[in-house]
Write a protein that holds these residues in place. Structure first.
Motif, PDB file in Angstrom:
ATOM      1  N   TRP A  32     -33.316 -41.052  46.758  1.00  0.00           N
ATOM      2  CA  TRP A  32     -33.151 -40.474  47.599  1.00  0.00           C
ATOM      3  C   TRP A  32     -31.500 -39.492  47.736  1.00  0.00           C
ATOM      4  O   TRP A  32     -30.940 -39.497  47.134  1.00  0.00           O
ATOM      5  N   ILE A  43     -36.521 -37.651  47.744  1.00  0.00           N
ATOM      6  CA  ILE A  43     -36.770 -38.369  47.496  1.00  0.00           C
ATOM      7  C   ILE A  43     -38.270 -39.021  46.897  1.00  0.00           C
ATOM      8  O   ILE A  43     -38.718 -37.519  46.746  1.00  0.00           O
ATOM      9  N   SER A  44     -38.169 -39.478  46.202  1.00  0.00           N
ATOM     10  CA  SER A  44     -38.911 -39.837  44.989  1.00  0.00           C
ATOM     11  C   SER A  44     -40.539 -40.560  45.490  1.00  0.00           C
ATOM     12  O   SER A  44     -39.830 -40.578  46.526  1.00  0.00           O
ATOM     13  N   PRO A  55     -43.553 -37.777  49.839  1.00  0.00           N
ATOM     14  CA  PRO A  55     -42.126 -36.964  49.903  1.00  0.00           C
ATOM     15  C   PRO A  55     -42.255 -36.476  50.865  1.00  0.00           C
ATOM     16  O   PRO A  55     -41.211 -35.476  51.368  1.00  0.00           O
TER      17      PRO A  55
END
Length: 223
Positions: A32, A43-44, A55
């Motif tokens: 993140w 954010i992944s 996300p």
């Protein structure tokens, strides 16, 4: 020539970015990035597995929106200290509330993001879900406490049994001494019942006194 170099460089950067994105999206840690106010800027995708959000649902929200008020205040204070120090941080534990309302314990490693002049722009880091590990640690602590209680209880039980046996042995010992003393008194009394010509009352009493003192002395040495 310059245009060719720019195109080549742009292609290389694009490939590097794709490679980095591919790595980020396949690891189990939640990657993140937030700005100085704690608002998510990246954010992944693993977020959907760890905290239940897509996300896109989190971009524009803050880290603190996913926490209780008390935990959010603690994290704000911690990030303030980290931002002031300008140093990376490791093993920071925090509790997030996932989309279903369940608590997820995260272990965070990260660092401040600084511009060329050292000004704080935000933070980036990686979260690891340690909920299961913390549950196991709690269970182990519980078992350790129960084991300690069991050991203390066993020690007290053994101590009580030792005291009980010692008392029983003392009672038996005292009973044996009384029986022995009774035998001595009976033997001397029997001698005293013989005709006075054979034994005087005084000598009888002296004998009894001497034998009893000897008996008491021996038993005192034994105890």
């Amino acid at each position: 020539e310059l245009d060719s170099m720019v195109k080549i460089r742009t292609k290389e950067l694009s490939l590097s970015e794709e490679k980095l994105r591919g790595m980020v999206e396949t690891i189990n840690d939640l990657i993140w990035e937030v700005d100085a106010d704690g608002i998510y800027t990246y954010i992944s995708p693993i977020a959907r597995k760890i905290i239940g959000y897509e996300p896109g649902e989190l971009i524009g929200k803050t880290m603190f929106d996913l926490m209780s008020e008390d935990d959010a205040q603690k994290l704000k204070a911690t990030l303030q200290e980290i931002g002031n120090s300008r140093k990376p941080f490791n093993n920071l534990e925090r509790i997030n509330v996932n989309k279903n309302g369940k608590h997820v314990i995260l272990e965070t490693n990260g660092a401040p993001i600084l511009d060329g002049k050292g000004n704080l722009l935000g933070f980036r880091g990686a979260d690891r879900d340690i909920t299961l590990r913390k549950q196991h640690e709690k269970e182990l602590q519980k078992y350790a406490v129960e084991l300690e209680k069991s050991r203390d209880g066993l020690e007290h039980k053994v101590e009580d049994e030792v005291i009980k046996i010692a008392k029983q042995q003392q009672i038996l010992f005292n009973q044996t001494r009384l029986a022995q003393m009774s035998e001595i008194i009976s033997m001397i009394a029997h001698q005293c019942t013989k005709p006075l010509g054979e034994i005087t009352a005084t000598s009888c009493l002296l004998t009894m006194n001497r034998e009893l003192k000897l008996f008491v002395f021996k038993n005192t040495q034994e105890t």
